[in-house]
Design a protein around this motif. Structure first.
Motif, PDB file in Angstrom:
ATOM      1  N   GLN A   4     -88.594  18.815 -26.766  1.00 38.81           N
ATOM      2  CA  GLN A   4     -89.837  19.179 -26.079  1.00 38.81           C
ATOM      3  C   GLN A   4     -89.496  19.682 -24.672  1.00 38.81           C
ATOM      4  O   GLN A   4     -88.399  19.445 -24.162  1.00 38.81           O
ATOM      5  CB  GLN A   4     -90.801  17.983 -26.023  1.00 38.81           C
ATOM      6  CG  GLN A   4     -90.433  16.895 -25.041  1.00 38.81           C
ATOM      7  CD  GLN A   4     -89.419  15.895 -25.579  1.00 38.81           C
ATOM      8  OE1 GLN A   4     -88.888  16.047 -26.679  1.00 38.81           O
ATOM      9  NE2 GLN A   4     -89.149  14.857 -24.797  1.00 38.81           N
ATOM     10  N   LEU A   5     -90.433  20.354 -24.036  1.00 46.71           N
ATOM     11  CA  LEU A   5     -90.228  20.885 -22.692  1.00 46.71           C
ATOM     12  C   LEU A   5     -90.385  19.757 -21.677  1.00 46.71           C
ATOM     13  O   LEU A   5     -91.127  18.802 -21.900  1.00 46.71           O
ATOM     14  CB  LEU A   5     -91.235  21.996 -22.412  1.00 46.71           C
ATOM     15  CG  LEU A   5     -91.321  23.105 -23.476  1.00 46.71           C
ATOM     16  CD1 LEU A   5     -92.352  24.143 -23.081  1.00 46.71           C
ATOM     17  CD2 LEU A   5     -89.978  23.748 -23.728  1.00 46.71           C
ATOM     18  N   GLY A   6     -89.696  19.876 -20.541  1.00 47.34           N
ATOM     19  CA  GLY A   6     -89.861  18.851 -19.512  1.00 47.34           C
ATOM     20  C   GLY A   6     -88.660  18.753 -18.606  1.00 47.34           C
ATOM     21  O   GLY A   6     -87.681  19.480 -18.760  1.00 47.34           O
ATOM     22  N   GLY A   7     -88.751  17.832 -17.657  1.00 48.72           N
ATOM     23  CA  GLY A   7     -87.636  17.651 -16.738  1.00 48.72           C
ATOM     24  C   GLY A   7     -87.971  16.760 -15.563  1.00 48.72           C
ATOM     25  O   GLY A   7     -88.884  15.935 -15.626  1.00 48.72           O
TER      26      GLY A   7
ATOM     27  N   LEU B 125     -95.056  17.904 -25.099  1.00 47.46           N
ATOM     28  CA  LEU B 125     -95.017  18.501 -26.419  1.00 47.46           C
ATOM     29  C   LEU B 125     -96.163  19.511 -26.455  1.00 47.46           C
ATOM     30  O   LEU B 125     -97.335  19.133 -26.372  1.00 47.46           O
ATOM     31  CB  LEU B 125     -95.179  17.452 -27.517  1.00 47.46           C
ATOM     32  CG  LEU B 125     -94.858  17.983 -28.919  1.00 47.46           C
ATOM     33  CD1 LEU B 125     -93.368  18.296 -29.047  1.00 47.46           C
ATOM     34  CD2 LEU B 125     -95.273  16.995 -29.993  1.00 47.46           C
ATOM     35  N   VAL B 126     -95.803  20.791 -26.551  1.00 50.68           N
ATOM     36  CA  VAL B 126     -96.788  21.872 -26.506  1.00 50.68           C
ATOM     37  C   VAL B 126     -97.251  22.196 -27.925  1.00 50.68           C
ATOM     38  O   VAL B 126     -96.436  22.463 -28.814  1.00 50.68           O
ATOM     39  CB  VAL B 126     -96.200  23.133 -25.834  1.00 50.68           C
ATOM     40  CG1 VAL B 126     -97.219  24.267 -25.840  1.00 50.68           C
ATOM     41  CG2 VAL B 126     -95.761  22.816 -24.404  1.00 50.68           C
ATOM     42  N   LEU B 127     -98.572  22.161 -28.133  1.00 54.72           N
ATOM     43  CA  LEU B 127     -99.178  22.511 -29.414  1.00 54.72           C
ATOM     44  C   LEU B 127     -99.983  23.789 -29.257  1.00 54.72           C
ATOM     45  O   LEU B 127    -100.542  24.038 -28.182  1.00 54.72           O
ATOM     46  CB  LEU B 127    -100.123  21.396 -29.881  1.00 54.72           C
ATOM     47  CG  LEU B 127     -99.506  20.084 -30.330  1.00 54.72           C
ATOM     48  CD1 LEU B 127     -99.144  19.222 -29.134  1.00 54.72           C
ATOM     49  CD2 LEU B 127    -100.475  19.325 -31.219  1.00 54.72           C
ATOM     50  N   ASP B 128    -100.049  24.587 -30.322  1.00 53.05           N
ATOM     51  CA  ASP B 128    -100.925  25.755 -30.263  1.00 53.05           C
ATOM     52  C   ASP B 128    -102.376  25.302 -30.406  1.00 53.05           C
ATOM     53  O   ASP B 128    -102.657  24.117 -30.598  1.00 53.05           O
ATOM     54  CB  ASP B 128    -100.530  26.812 -31.297  1.00 53.05           C
ATOM     55  CG  ASP B 128    -100.860  26.442 -32.740  1.00 53.05           C
ATOM     56  OD1 ASP B 128    -101.416  25.356 -32.993  1.00 53.05           O
ATOM     57  OD2 ASP B 128    -100.557  27.256 -33.628  1.00 53.05           O
ATOM     58  N   ALA B 129    -103.291  26.227 -30.304  1.00 56.20           N
ATOM     59  CA  ALA B 129    -104.714  25.888 -30.272  1.00 56.20           C
ATOM     60  C   ALA B 129    -105.204  25.219 -31.559  1.00 56.20           C
ATOM     61  O   ALA B 129    -106.184  24.483 -31.549  1.00 56.20           O
ATOM     62  CB  ALA B 129    -105.541  27.149 -29.997  1.00 56.20           C
ATOM     63  N   THR B 130    -104.483  25.448 -32.663  1.00 52.84           N
ATOM     64  CA  THR B 130    -104.901  24.889 -33.946  1.00 52.84           C
ATOM     65  C   THR B 130    -104.198  23.586 -34.298  1.00 52.84           C
ATOM     66  O   THR B 130    -104.620  22.867 -35.205  1.00 52.84           O
ATOM     67  CB  THR B 130    -104.613  25.889 -35.082  1.00 52.84           C
ATOM     68  OG1 THR B 130    -103.191  26.067 -35.192  1.00 52.84           O
ATOM     69  CG2 THR B 130    -105.279  27.226 -34.818  1.00 52.84           C
TER      70      THR B 130
ATOM     71  N   GLY C 110     -83.152  13.265 -30.255  1.00 54.33           N
ATOM     72  CA  GLY C 110     -83.737  11.975 -30.593  1.00 54.33           C
ATOM     73  C   GLY C 110     -85.016  11.753 -29.805  1.00 54.33           C
ATOM     74  O   GLY C 110     -85.092  12.062 -28.625  1.00 54.33           O
ATOM     75  N   GLY C 111     -86.032  11.239 -30.482  1.00 46.86           N
ATOM     76  CA  GLY C 111     -87.287  10.940 -29.801  1.00 46.86           C
ATOM     77  C   GLY C 111     -88.317  12.051 -29.842  1.00 46.86           C
ATOM     78  O   GLY C 111     -89.482  11.812 -29.536  1.00 46.86           O
ATOM     79  N   THR C 112     -87.919  13.269 -30.211  1.00 46.53           N
ATOM     80  CA  THR C 112     -88.886  14.368 -30.222  1.00 46.53           C
ATOM     81  C   THR C 112     -89.853  14.246 -31.398  1.00 46.53           C
ATOM     82  O   THR C 112     -91.061  14.435 -31.242  1.00 46.53           O
ATOM     83  CB  THR C 112     -88.162  15.725 -30.249  1.00 46.53           C
ATOM     84  OG1 THR C 112     -87.374  15.851 -29.053  1.00 46.53           O
ATOM     85  CG2 THR C 112     -89.142  16.885 -30.302  1.00 46.53           C
ATOM     86  N   ALA C 113     -89.338  13.897 -32.575  1.00 47.02           N
ATOM     87  CA  ALA C 113     -90.201  13.806 -33.759  1.00 47.02           C
ATOM     88  C   ALA C 113     -91.305  12.774 -33.591  1.00 47.02           C
ATOM     89  O   ALA C 113     -92.420  12.953 -34.092  1.00 47.02           O
ATOM     90  CB  ALA C 113     -89.362  13.489 -34.990  1.00 47.02           C
ATOM     91  N   GLN C 114     -91.026  11.684 -32.856  1.00 43.51           N
ATOM     92  CA  GLN C 114     -92.024  10.619 -32.702  1.00 43.51           C
ATOM     93  C   GLN C 114     -93.216  11.055 -31.850  1.00 43.51           C
ATOM     94  O   GLN C 114     -94.217  10.350 -31.786  1.00 43.51           O
ATOM     95  CB  GLN C 114     -91.380   9.369 -32.108  1.00 43.51           C
ATOM     96  CG  GLN C 114     -91.000   9.502 -30.642  1.00 43.51           C
ATOM     97  CD  GLN C 114     -90.009   8.452 -30.185  1.00 43.51           C
ATOM     98  OE1 GLN C 114     -89.178   7.993 -30.952  1.00 43.51           O
ATOM     99  NE2 GLN C 114     -90.102   8.065 -28.922  1.00 43.51           N
ATOM    100  N   LEU C 115     -93.146  12.223 -31.226  1.00 40.23           N
ATOM    101  CA  LEU C 115     -94.239  12.708 -30.390  1.00 40.23           C
ATOM    102  C   LEU C 115     -95.322  13.423 -31.197  1.00 40.23           C
ATOM    103  O   LEU C 115     -96.444  13.596 -30.710  1.00 40.23           O
ATOM    104  CB  LEU C 115     -93.703  13.679 -29.328  1.00 40.23           C
ATOM    105  CG  LEU C 115     -92.606  13.149 -28.420  1.00 40.23           C
ATOM    106  CD1 LEU C 115     -92.189  14.216 -27.422  1.00 40.23           C
ATOM    107  CD2 LEU C 115     -93.050  11.894 -27.711  1.00 40.23           C
TER     108      LEU C 115
END
Length: 198
Positions: A87-90, A65-70, A176-181
């Motif tokens: 989210q990104l991944g594989g 899960l990529v977040l910006d600097a803020t 499914g599962g992305t929001a929980q991150l």
């Protein structure tokens, strides 16, 4: 000239050792994550082949899960096959040495952003069915990844679109599962910000 077959035990030995150590020492972020962690450790008992997509009983994947600097924006991709924001991944690759490194590699490849930084402590583990290798399971170990200020994303071949979203207003349809991150990823960002020299 044909390519010789990959020795999965040799190709994934270091990654398997890292995954086993990371998950065995990890404090789960919730009850469901704890159950998924335990099932993933059971899967890892099969040896290094459990890291490879060829392992039909299930295989370990890594996502970010990529977040910006803020921490005010989260980067998601509209997955080309799922047609959902995720989210990104594989899949892990033979050259990956650590799960966190695999998640970071995937985030870089899929976002086109240079200078990403991964928190080496997982924020979640999730198990879900997938169609790769016939019917299989992804044992997905998820990490928080931080983008540098002013980062500009670039859509890869694997996604239809990329977008930045506020943590409390994620897009639909959402996998499914992305929001929980979101909550554990923001907690990882706060820990990072509290470290000296950051």
């Amino acid at each position: 000239m044909s390519t010789p077959p990959v020795d999965l035990a040799e190709a994934y030995a270091a990654l398997h050792a890292d995954a086993t150590a990371v998950l065995a020492g990890w404090t789960p972020t919730g009850a469901a994550a704890g159950r998924a962690r335990d099932r993933t450790l059971d899967l890892l008992a099969a040896g290094p082949a459990a890291m490879a997509r060829e392992h039909r009983a299930g295989h370990v994947t890594a996502s970010a899960l990529v977040l910006d600097a803020t921490g005010e924006r989260i980067l998601l991709c509209l997955h080309g096959k799922l047609h959902r924001w995720v989210q990104l991944g594989g899949h892990c690759e033979p050259g990956d040495r650590t799960l966190a490194g695999a998640a970071l590699r995937e985030a870089g490849e899929e976002s086109g952003i240079a200078g990403l930084v991964v928190d080496p402590v997982p924020i979640d583990v999730d198990i879900h069915p997938v169609a790769c290798q016939g019917d299989s399971l992804h044992h997905d170990v998820r990490f928080a990844v931080f983008a540098p200020a002013g980062a500009t994303e670039r859509v890869s071949d694997e996604s239809e679109a990329l977008g930045w979203f506020p943590p409390d207003r994620l897009p639909e349809p959402l996998a499914g599962g992305t929001a929980q991150l979101v909550v554990p990823a923001l907690a990882a960002l706060r820990r990072r910000a509290a470290q000296p020299g950051r």
